[in-house]
Structure formats: C-alpha cells, structure tokens
Design an enzyme around this catalytic site. Structure first.
Site, PDB file in Angstrom:
ATOM      1  N   GLU A  17      -5.653  12.139 -15.111  1.00 33.57           N
ATOM      2  CA  GLU A  17      -7.107  12.224 -14.966  1.00 33.57           C
ATOM      3  C   GLU A  17      -7.676  13.137 -16.033  1.00 33.57           C
ATOM      4  OE1 GLU A  17      -9.037  11.917 -11.193  1.00 33.57           O
ATOM      5  OE2 GLU A  17     -10.038  13.851 -11.525  1.00 33.57           O
ATOM      6  N   THR A  48     -13.427  10.846 -14.991  1.00 33.23           N
ATOM      7  CA  THR A  48     -14.292  11.305 -13.907  1.00 33.23           C
ATOM      8  C   THR A  48     -15.768  11.109 -14.235  1.00 33.23           C
ATOM      9  OG1 THR A  48     -14.470  13.591 -14.684  1.00 33.23           O
ATOM     10  CG2 THR A  48     -12.562  13.047 -13.309  1.00 33.23           C
ATOM     11  N   TYR A  49     -16.585  11.404 -13.240  1.00 32.33           N
ATOM     12  CA  TYR A  49     -18.030  11.186 -13.304  1.00 32.33           C
ATOM     13  C   TYR A  49     -18.694  12.438 -12.767  1.00 32.33           C
ATOM     14  CZ  TYR A  49     -22.137   8.021 -13.042  1.00 32.33           C
ATOM     15  OH  TYR A  49     -23.343   7.373 -13.236  1.00 32.33           O
ATOM     16  N   ARG A 107     -18.559   8.654  -3.008  1.00 32.85           N
ATOM     17  CA  ARG A 107     -19.941   9.046  -2.723  1.00 32.85           C
ATOM     18  C   ARG A 107     -20.503   9.853  -3.879  1.00 32.85           C
ATOM     19  NH1 ARG A 107     -21.255  13.885   1.268  1.00 32.85           N
ATOM     20  NH2 ARG A 107     -20.376  14.902  -0.575  1.00 32.85           N
ATOM     21  N   ASP A 109     -20.786  13.991  -5.703  1.00 31.91           N
ATOM     22  CA  ASP A 109     -21.391  15.268  -5.327  1.00 31.91           C
ATOM     23  C   ASP A 109     -22.852  15.302  -5.756  1.00 31.91           C
ATOM     24  OD1 ASP A 109     -18.964  16.307  -4.334  1.00 31.91           O
ATOM     25  OD2 ASP A 109     -18.339  16.828  -6.377  1.00 31.91           O
TER      26      ASP A 109
END
Length: 292
Positions: A17, A48-49, A107, A109
């Site tokens: 990752e 990641t986002y 979902r 953050d």
C-alpha cells in the site's frame, strides 16, 4: 487483471500500500518509491484516498502510473462519504479508462474541517458497495475493509462482524484487514467469519512500526491492541530510532512468517512509502512466501 483471480494461483498474494503525497511533497517522491520496489513484484499495489476525497486527482494519477508506467496491477481506494453517485461514477469511469478495475470501497474519513453532506448518499461502506455493483456489475473487482478487532466506531466486535457480512453479501470479492499486531486475534477473527459463512479471500494487513510516533497515531486512530511482546519492543527501543526501526522490521517479518504458516490467503504490507523497509521485509520472507 482482477485481484480476485490472483487467489487462484496457489500461493499467497502479497500486496503493497502506498499513499499520495501530502504537505507539499512532490508526487515524484511516490514514483521514486515505485521504481525502488518494482522489482519486488508485488501481486498488486494499493493506492489510498485522502480524507474527504482530498487526494482524488493524485490517487487517479498514481494508480494510472502504477498500471501503465510500472506495469504493476493496482487497486484504487474509492470512498463515498463526501461524494454523490455522479461523482463516484465519474471517478470509477476515469479509473477504468486508465485500466484500473480493482477498487477498495470504503466509507472514508470526513475532512478535518467538516464538509460532509447533511444527508450523504453513501453514509456507510455497504451503501457504496451496493451502488458500485449495481452501476458497474462485473466490470470491476470490489474489495472491502475488515477489522480483526472491530471498527473503532462499532459498539463491539459482534456488531462489526454483522456489518462485515452485509458488505460481503452486497458484492465484495475479497477483504483487506486493518493492521494488527497480535496474530492470534486475527486467527480468531478468521474462525468467526468463516463460521458466519463469509468465504471470500482475506488479505492480512501488516504494518512495520519504525518510530514511537507511529505507535501513538495507531492508538489514536485505530484502537488496536498491542501484545506484551510488541509493547516491550517499543519500550526498550523508544529512545533509539535506529534500533526501533530494526526491531520493527524484525517484528513485521516474524508476523508475516507466522501468517504464512497459518495458511493465510495473502498479506497486505502498509509500506508508508518506505521502499527500504519494504525491500528488507520481502527479502526476509522470500523463501517462505514462495518468492525466493
């Protein structure tokens, strides 16, 4: 290639990752990281986002570069809390245009400064998963997050496992766990989800701790527990950064070797964009993972 098909190869899947740069760090730093780990041949790289979708453009760009410049399979994080259906569909279509078909549906953050819609279209990960499966069908491979010790916002593990089963039934192809430091907790988690009828593959998330600040952040964000062995390690080397980094690599290596002996479907290494650490761990586990 869909990640779900990699689990049929007969050996554990190993993924890395990475995250888009923050705080003015140029994106080229990520590309240097990718160049340094490319020869380790991970089965795929996860990008990641940021909270609230703050790194959307960077996530798309990096995912495309992983796939099209470095020739590695990629999975892009896709969050829904701060986006509506049109935005989500546009983002997925942009990813697919770049050849990215593996998604980790979460979902997400909320941004620190607020900005969450009053009535979000996707208040939970399961809502986003249902939408993605309905909108894109079998054109995409969908992963979801799993929490061996329960999500920090869940009332208890039982409640979190019920939510996990809902996500899988909504169309999830495989799971990626949050980091953990006690393998026995992971093994008990696996026993429970299999008994519940959750049969999709599970990648075990491993995080090599390199400094005390990382431990503090993990506690504040994740709420994971630390076994005595890990606690002793951090306490013993807290004032010696070099020694703690060495011990952290050794601990992560031991974790992975034990996970592979258990017969885990695969391992997801949270690299923190540290190619040197990732390389050392991969060299350490090469023979036992079938990559030596």
């Amino acid at each position: 290639m869909f990640v779900k098909d990699m689990f049929r190869r007969g050996r554990p899947v190993v993924s890395f990752e990475i995250f888009p740069p923050r705080g003015g760090v140029p994106v080229e730093e990520v590309y240097r990281t990718l160049g340094a780990i490319r020869d380790l041949k991970p089965d795929f790289v996860s990008v990641t986002y940021g909270a609230g979708g703050g790194t959307r453009d960077s996530t798309l760009e990096i995912a495309s570069v992983v796939k099209n410049r470095f020739g590695l399979e990629v999975m892009a994080h896709c969050t829904g809390l701060c986006h509506g259906p049109v935005e989500v569909d546009e983002m997925v279509e942009d990813l697919m245009y770049e050849g990215v078909y593996n998604l980790l549906a979460m979902r997400g953050d909320p941004p620190r400064d607020g900005g969450v819609p009053r009535d979000p279209a996707f208040p939970h990960a399961v809502d986003l998963i249902r939408h993605l499966r309905l909108a894109f069908g079998d054109e995409v491979c969908i992963a979801a997050a799993a929490y061996p010790e329960g999500h920090v916002e869940a009332e208890d593990l039982e409640e979190d496992l019920r939510y996990l089963k809902e996500k899988v039934e909504a169309g999830v192809d495989f799971l990626v766990t949050q980091l953990f430091f006690d393998n026995e907790l992971f093994y008990r988690f696996m026993e429970r989800i299999r008994a519940m009828g959750i049969g999709v593959p599970v990648l075990a998330g491993v995080f090599p701790v390199l400094n005390p600040k990382q431990v503090e952040r993990i506690v504040s964000l994740c709420g994971v527990s630390f076994p005595p062995k890990f606690t002793r390690m951090v306490a013993r080397y807290a004032d010696d950064p070099g020694a703690l980094a060495e011990a952290g690599v050794a601990y992560a290596t031991e974790q992975i070797v034990d996970l592979l002996a258990f017969g885990v479907d695969g391992v997801h290494i949270y690299t923190m964009n540290r190619p040197d650490t990732t390389r050392r761990i991969m060299n350490n586990i090469g023979l036992v993972s079938g990559r030596g």
